[in-house]
Design a protein around this motif. Structure first.
Motif, PDB file in Angstrom:
ATOM      1  N   ALA A 152       0.768  -1.174  -0.016  1.00 33.89           N
ATOM      2  CA  ALA A 152       0.081   0.147   0.168  1.00 33.89           C
ATOM      3  C   ALA A 152       0.946   1.164   0.031  1.00 33.89           C
ATOM      4  O   ALA A 152       0.430   2.371  -0.608  1.00 33.89           O
ATOM      5  N   TYR A 153       2.137   1.012   0.495  1.00 32.39           N
ATOM      6  CA  TYR A 153       2.921   2.517   0.624  1.00 32.39           C
ATOM      7  C   TYR A 153       3.958   2.483  -0.548  1.00 32.39           C
ATOM      8  O   TYR A 153       4.602   3.424  -0.775  1.00 32.39           O
ATOM      9  N   ARG A 154       4.329   1.337  -1.231  1.00 33.54           N
ATOM     10  CA  ARG A 154       5.513   1.349  -1.982  1.00 33.54           C
ATOM     11  C   ARG A 154       5.421   1.960  -3.133  1.00 33.54           C
ATOM     12  O   ARG A 154       6.277   2.625  -3.401  1.00 33.54           O
ATOM     13  N   SER A 155       4.222   2.323  -3.610  1.00 34.99           N
ATOM     14  CA  SER A 155       4.117   3.156  -4.908  1.00 34.99           C
ATOM     15  C   SER A 155       4.595   4.639  -4.621  1.00 34.99           C
ATOM     16  O   SER A 155       5.303   5.386  -5.273  1.00 34.99           O
ATOM     17  N   THR A 156       4.272   5.158  -3.549  1.00 30.18           N
ATOM     18  CA  THR A 156       4.300   6.554  -2.857  1.00 30.18           C
ATOM     19  C   THR A 156       5.829   6.487  -2.539  1.00 30.18           C
ATOM     20  O   THR A 156       6.437   7.606  -2.887  1.00 30.18           O
ATOM     21  N   LEU A 157       6.548   5.552  -2.183  1.00 26.89           N
ATOM     22  CA  LEU A 157       8.051   5.605  -1.845  1.00 26.89           C
ATOM     23  C   LEU A 157       8.639   5.552  -3.065  1.00 26.89           C
ATOM     24  O   LEU A 157       9.989   6.251  -3.274  1.00 26.89           O
ATOM     25  N   GLU A 158       8.352   4.833  -4.323  1.00 30.05           N
ATOM     26  CA  GLU A 158       9.113   4.689  -5.362  1.00 30.05           C
ATOM     27  C   GLU A 158       9.104   6.013  -6.168  1.00 30.05           C
ATOM     28  O   GLU A 158       9.952   6.201  -6.644  1.00 30.05           O
ATOM     29  N   ARG A 159       7.810   6.471  -5.897  1.00 32.00           N
ATOM     30  CA  ARG A 159       7.667   7.916  -6.857  1.00 32.00           C
ATOM     31  C   ARG A 159       8.674   9.051  -6.291  1.00 32.00           C
ATOM     32  O   ARG A 159       8.942   9.713  -6.821  1.00 32.00           O
ATOM     33  N   ARG A 160       9.017   8.497  -4.935  1.00 32.90           N
ATOM     34  CA  ARG A 160      10.131   9.675  -4.113  1.00 32.90           C
ATOM     35  C   ARG A 160      11.566   8.962  -4.407  1.00 32.90           C
ATOM     36  O   ARG A 160      12.419   9.582  -3.633  1.00 32.90           O
ATOM     37  N   SER A 161      11.894   8.158  -5.248  1.00 31.87           N
ATOM     38  CA  SER A 161      12.998   7.540  -5.371  1.00 31.87           C
ATOM     39  C   SER A 161      13.589   6.603  -4.200  1.00 31.87           C
ATOM     40  O   SER A 161      14.817   6.672  -3.841  1.00 31.87           O
ATOM     41  N   PHE A 162      12.623   6.103  -3.408  1.00 32.36           N
ATOM     42  CA  PHE A 162      13.052   5.253  -2.080  1.00 32.36           C
ATOM     43  C   PHE A 162      12.790   3.772  -2.785  1.00 32.36           C
ATOM     44  O   PHE A 162      11.693   3.241  -3.017  1.00 32.36           O
ATOM     45  N   SER A 163      13.896   3.004  -2.806  1.00 38.57           N
ATOM     46  CA  SER A 163      13.964   1.744  -3.317  1.00 38.57           C
ATOM     47  C   SER A 163      13.682   0.385  -2.070  1.00 38.57           C
ATOM     48  O   SER A 163      14.371   0.944  -1.105  1.00 38.57           O
ATOM     49  N   ALA A 164      12.909  -0.290  -2.551  1.00 31.93           N
ATOM     50  CA  ALA A 164      12.918  -1.383  -1.412  1.00 31.93           C
ATOM     51  C   ALA A 164      14.060  -2.104  -1.273  1.00 31.93           C
ATOM     52  O   ALA A 164      14.306  -2.736  -0.131  1.00 31.93           O
ATOM     53  N   LYS A 165      15.041  -2.083  -2.215  1.00 29.69           N
ATOM     54  CA  LYS A 165      16.275  -2.790  -1.858  1.00 29.69           C
ATOM     55  C   LYS A 165      17.570  -2.120  -1.467  1.00 29.69           C
ATOM     56  O   LYS A 165      18.633  -2.606  -1.376  1.00 29.69           O
ATOM     57  N   ALA A 166      17.316  -0.774  -1.387  1.00 29.77           N
ATOM     58  CA  ALA A 166      18.293   0.114  -0.781  1.00 29.77           C
ATOM     59  C   ALA A 166      18.527  -0.165   0.630  1.00 29.77           C
ATOM     60  O   ALA A 166      17.409  -0.482   1.587  1.00 29.77           O
ATOM     61  N   PRO A 167      19.885  -0.135   1.220  1.00 29.04           N
ATOM     62  CA  PRO A 167      19.847  -0.106   2.711  1.00 29.04           C
ATOM     63  C   PRO A 167      19.548   1.420   3.457  1.00 29.04           C
ATOM     64  O   PRO A 167      19.875   2.332   2.771  1.00 29.04           O
ATOM     65  N   TYR A 168      19.027   1.156   4.599  1.00 26.62           N
ATOM     66  CA  TYR A 168      18.486   2.494   5.241  1.00 26.62           C
ATOM     67  C   TYR A 168      19.113   2.707   6.669  1.00 26.62           C
ATOM     68  O   TYR A 168      19.519   1.671   7.281  1.00 26.62           O
ATOM     69  N   CYS A 169      19.044   3.967   7.255  1.00 28.71           N
ATOM     70  CA  CYS A 169      19.637   4.009   8.685  1.00 28.71           C
ATOM     71  C   CYS A 169      18.599   5.076   9.005  1.00 28.71           C
ATOM     72  O   CYS A 169      18.282   5.824   8.298  1.00 28.71           O
ATOM     73  N   VAL A 170      18.066   4.721  10.187  1.00 33.90           N
ATOM     74  CA  VAL A 170      17.078   5.494  11.123  1.00 33.90           C
ATOM     75  C   VAL A 170      17.747   6.089  12.067  1.00 33.90           C
ATOM     76  O   VAL A 170      18.386   5.511  13.085  1.00 33.90           O
ATOM     77  N   VAL A 171      18.111   7.612  12.145  1.00 30.01           N
ATOM     78  CA  VAL A 171      18.593   8.161  13.408  1.00 30.01           C
ATOM     79  C   VAL A 171      17.365   9.176  14.109  1.00 30.01           C
ATOM     80  O   VAL A 171      16.595   9.749  13.617  1.00 30.01           O
ATOM     81  N   ALA A 172      17.237   8.803  15.395  1.00 36.01           N
ATOM     82  CA  ALA A 172      16.391   9.685  16.267  1.00 36.01           C
ATOM     83  C   ALA A 172      16.895  10.626  17.067  1.00 36.01           C
ATOM     84  O   ALA A 172      17.965  10.369  17.822  1.00 36.01           O
ATOM     85  N   PHE A 173      16.441  11.803  17.089  1.00 36.33           N
ATOM     86  CA  PHE A 173      17.168  12.850  17.870  1.00 36.33           C
ATOM     87  C   PHE A 173      16.116  13.203  19.084  1.00 36.33           C
ATOM     88  O   PHE A 173      14.915  13.592  18.949  1.00 36.33           O
ATOM     89  N   LYS A 174      16.358  12.783  20.250  1.00 36.97           N
ATOM     90  CA  LYS A 174      15.162  13.082  21.485  1.00 36.97           C
ATOM     91  C   LYS A 174      15.836  14.343  22.193  1.00 36.97           C
ATOM     92  O   LYS A 174      16.798  14.533  22.596  1.00 36.97           O
ATOM     93  N   PRO A 175      14.993  15.504  22.313  1.00 37.82           N
ATOM     94  CA  PRO A 175      15.181  16.900  22.868  1.00 37.82           C
ATOM     95  C   PRO A 175      14.869  16.532  24.074  1.00 37.82           C
ATOM     96  O   PRO A 175      14.131  15.701  24.848  1.00 37.82           O
ATOM     97  N   HIS A 176      15.710  17.459  25.111  1.00 39.31           N
ATOM     98  CA  HIS A 176      15.058  17.534  26.528  1.00 39.31           C
ATOM     99  C   HIS A 176      13.906  18.609  26.351  1.00 39.31           C
ATOM    100  O   HIS A 176      14.169  19.761  26.130  1.00 39.31           O
ATOM    101  N   ALA A 177      13.004  17.891  27.093  1.00 42.93           N
ATOM    102  CA  ALA A 177      11.248  18.653  26.756  1.00 42.93           C
ATOM    103  C   ALA A 177      11.601  20.044  27.618  1.00 42.93           C
ATOM    104  O   ALA A 177      10.944  20.677  27.190  1.00 42.93           O
ATOM    105  N   ASP A 178      12.267  20.121  28.469  1.00 43.95           N
ATOM    106  CA  ASP A 178      12.138  21.324  29.365  1.00 43.95           C
ATOM    107  C   ASP A 178      13.187  22.417  28.897  1.00 43.95           C
ATOM    108  O   ASP A 178      13.047  23.557  29.528  1.00 43.95           O
TER     109      ASP A 178
END
Length: 228
Positions: A152-178
């Motif tokens: 259901a999501y692959r077509s959207t990703l492919e239109r944006r040049s995101f390949s199902a076969k490519a390697p990915y890295c996810v980076v999360a930045f957590k701020p100090h809320a206060d």
């Protein structure tokens, strides 16, 4: 993706006669929105990264212009467009020099240009860019949290040049809320966009539970480390 001032102003010289006078170094800045301001006191509602238009109506001469530009720099505006005509006959050289020194893109546009058409055009480009960014981020989040429905999501990703076969890295930045406010998080996101754009690789940035998430495609370990 977030849109740069350079992209927003594509064909503006040909279409509207808009000319860049100074501050070319800032053309890679991201544009949050467009405002027409006629008060020499820069409004408090500016958050930064806005493109400002002025005609000078209601003002006398141009002595106020230098202070106005200085306030825009303090508010981190992304650029200034001056509608040259009956109220501002020409832009003083010292104002041009100041913009060049501070990397604030300064444009002039002839009086015959219709500002309402220009601002509509620019805002439309900003909104279209944001819609593209949101649709991509939504597809990626759905893929992460609901992977069994990948088709259901692959077509959207492919239109944006995101390949199902490519390697990915996810980076999360957590701020100090206060310690960090919402507008500072938005600024952090713009800074992240700027850094990632320089790599020429494909990526997506979005907020999830108040964390800034970067999904990076085909980034080397060195590129990821440098970004972080």
């Amino acid at each position: 993706m977030a849109i740069t001032l350079e992209r927003v102003c594509e064909n503006a010289e040909k279409t509207y006669g808009m000319k860049l006078l100074a501050g070319a170094a800032g053309m890679d800045g991201f544009v949050r929105w467009v405002h027409i301001i006629e008060d020499r006191e820069v409004p408090r509602f500016l958050h930064g990264d806005e493109l400002i238009f002025i005609t000078g109506i209601g003002q006398k001469g141009t002595d106020w212009l230098h202070d106005f530009i200085s306030r825009l720099c303090h508010k981190h505006a992304v650029g200034l467009v001056v509608n040259v005509g009956p109220y501002i006959h020409s832009i003083p050289p010292e104002a041009i020099d100041y913009c060049e020194e501070h990397g604030l893109p300064l444009f002039e546009v002839p009086w015959e240009a219709h500002l309402i058409d220009m601002t509509y055009d620019f805002c439309h480009r900003i909104i279209a860019s944001e819609e593209t960014e949101v649709s991509l981020a939504t597809a990626i989040k759905n893929l992460i949290f609901d992977p069994q429905d990948e088709k259901a999501y692959r077509s959207t990703l492919e239109r944006r040049s995101f390949s199902a076969k490519a390697p990915y890295c996810v980076v999360a930045f957590k701020p100090h809320a206060d310690m960090i406010e919402e507008h500072e998080m938005r600024s952090l996101k713009f800074q992240a966009h700027r850094l990632l754009n320089e790599t020429g690789q494909f990526f997506s940035l979005f907020f999830q539970n108040k964390n800034l998430i970067a999904v990076l495609q085909d980034f080397s370990d060195e590129q990821v480390d440098r970004f972080v």
